[in-house]
Design a protein around this motif. Structure first.
Motif, PDB file in Angstrom:
ATOM      1  N   UNK A  72       0.817  -1.202   0.000  1.00 29.41           N
ATOM      2  CA  UNK A  72       0.000   0.000   0.000  1.00 29.41           C
ATOM      3  C   UNK A  72       0.860   1.266   0.000  1.00 29.41           C
ATOM      4  N   UNK A  73       1.928   1.258   0.793  1.00 32.41           N
ATOM      5  CA  UNK A  73       2.826   2.414   0.832  1.00 32.41           C
ATOM      6  C   UNK A  73       3.454   2.644  -0.535  1.00 32.41           C
ATOM      7  N   UNK A  74       3.886   1.568  -1.176  1.00 30.31           N
ATOM      8  CA  UNK A  74       4.489   1.678  -2.501  1.00 30.31           C
ATOM      9  C   UNK A  74       3.493   2.232  -3.516  1.00 30.31           C
ATOM     10  N   UNK A  75       2.236   1.801  -3.400  1.00 30.32           N
ATOM     11  CA  UNK A  75       1.184   2.258  -4.312  1.00 30.32           C
ATOM     12  C   UNK A  75       0.968   3.769  -4.202  1.00 30.32           C
ATOM     13  N   UNK A  76       1.236   4.317  -3.011  1.00 32.57           N
ATOM     14  CA  UNK A  76       1.049   5.752  -2.799  1.00 32.57           C
ATOM     15  C   UNK A  76       2.364   6.520  -2.830  1.00 32.57           C
ATOM     16  N   UNK A  77       3.422   5.868  -3.311  1.00 29.54           N
ATOM     17  CA  UNK A  77       4.710   6.541  -3.445  1.00 29.54           C
ATOM     18  C   UNK A  77       5.404   6.823  -2.133  1.00 29.54           C
ATOM     19  N   UNK A  78       5.163   5.980  -1.130  1.00 28.92           N
ATOM     20  CA  UNK A  78       5.731   6.187   0.200  1.00 28.92           C
ATOM     21  C   UNK A  78       6.662   5.044   0.568  1.00 28.92           C
ATOM     22  N   UNK A  79       7.544   5.308   1.515  1.00 30.18           N
ATOM     23  CA  UNK A  79       8.426   4.276   2.057  1.00 30.18           C
ATOM     24  C   UNK A  79       7.945   3.934   3.456  1.00 30.18           C
ATOM     25  N   UNK A 119      -4.923   9.562  -5.849  1.00 30.24           N
ATOM     26  CA  UNK A 119      -4.968   8.616  -4.712  1.00 30.24           C
ATOM     27  C   UNK A 119      -4.336   9.283  -3.498  1.00 30.24           C
ATOM     28  N   UNK A 120      -4.890   8.992  -2.333  1.00 31.02           N
ATOM     29  CA  UNK A 120      -6.103   8.227  -2.044  1.00 31.02           C
ATOM     30  C   UNK A 120      -7.349   8.981  -2.530  1.00 31.02           C
ATOM     31  N   UNK A 121      -8.284   8.258  -3.044  1.00 27.81           N
ATOM     32  CA  UNK A 121      -9.507   8.876  -3.536  1.00 27.81           C
ATOM     33  C   UNK A 121     -10.485   9.120  -2.395  1.00 27.81           C
ATOM     34  N   UNK A 140      -8.167   2.019  -3.104  1.00 33.56           N
ATOM     35  CA  UNK A 140      -6.704   1.864  -3.050  1.00 33.56           C
ATOM     36  C   UNK A 140      -6.198   1.577  -1.644  1.00 33.56           C
ATOM     37  N   UNK A 141      -7.128   1.388  -0.682  1.00 32.73           N
ATOM     38  CA  UNK A 141      -6.741   1.098   0.693  1.00 32.73           C
ATOM     39  C   UNK A 141      -7.247  -0.286   1.105  1.00 32.73           C
ATOM     40  N   UNK A 176      -1.233   0.024   7.851  1.00 35.16           N
ATOM     41  CA  UNK A 176      -0.653   1.273   7.381  1.00 35.16           C
ATOM     42  C   UNK A 176      -1.586   2.155   6.587  1.00 35.16           C
ATOM     43  N   UNK A 177      -2.881   1.811   6.512  1.00 35.60           N
ATOM     44  CA  UNK A 177      -3.813   2.574   5.681  1.00 35.60           C
ATOM     45  C   UNK A 177      -3.950   4.023   6.150  1.00 35.60           C
TER      46      UNK A 177
END
Length: 203
Positions: A72-79, A119-121, A140-141, A176-177
């Motif tokens: 999920x973090x990767x999907x939102x460009x996060x580490x 995202x997140x929508x 996306x969550x 992590x959502x």
């Protein structure tokens, strides 16, 4: 990601300790019922059984949680980091504003900015008032998240507080959502408030 995994273990330590005691006590009780004279061996075996059950549950559960949170973090460009574990996820910022800027103006600008993000929508706007904004995000969550913003103004400063948590308030973990929502929205909230406060907003 290892720090996230350790943070999960710390988060659930008390609950799983209780589970170990329950499982171990139940097994020891059954064994003592069958043979009261072997109570010492029963207690030992019960303790070992409880620890084994908890070890399996913890390893399987925390590993699954880690995998879902990392995706999920990767999907939102996060580490992913350990700060994604504690709930609720909160942040606060203070932004200089022009005299006469209202909390409603800032809230409206924030809502407009967040609606533009891929995202997140935002699935639902639960609250939109003078300085208060509550959004529900699901797509996306892994779990629905409630994102709340409170904006107050005091002469030349706006104080913005943000709070993200699962809509199911009983949850201890949410893969992590909530953290993803907070981290994805936070810079855009700050920019929207700053642009409105400086008179550069296009809304």
């Amino acid at each position: 990601m290892f720090s996230y995994w350790l943070a999960i273990l710390r988060r659930v330590a008390v609950a799983f300790s209780a589970l170990a005691v329950f499982c171990g006590g139940a097994m020891a009780g059954v064994m003592i019922w069958d043979d009261a004279s072997a109570w010492a061996a029963a207690l030992l075996q019960g303790a070992l059984f409880g620890l084994a059950v908890v070890a399996v549950v913890v390893i399987a559960g925390s590993t699954s949680n880690l995998w879902q949170a990392a995706r999920m973090a990767s999907r939102h460009g996060l580490t992913l980091s350990a700060e994604a574990v504690p709930l609720p996820c909160t942040a606060e910022m203070r932004v200089p504003i022009r005299p006469g800027t209202t909390a409603y103006q800032l809230t409206d600008s924030v809502l407009h900015a967040l609606k533009q993000l891929p995202a997140p929508q935002i699935d639902e706007v639960k609250e939109f008032t003078h300085g208060k904004l509550t959004l529900i995000c699901r797509k996306s969550l892994s779990l629905p998240v409630r994102f709340h913003i409170s904006i107050t103004t005091d002469r030349d400063t706006a104080t913005v507080t943000m709070d993200a948590r699962p809509t199911a308030t009983w949850r201890v973990l949410d893969e992590g959502a909530s953290w993803c929502v907070l981290k994805a929205f936070e810079p855009h909230v700050g920019k929207a408030v700053h642009d409105e406060a400086c008179g550069t907003s296009t809304t």
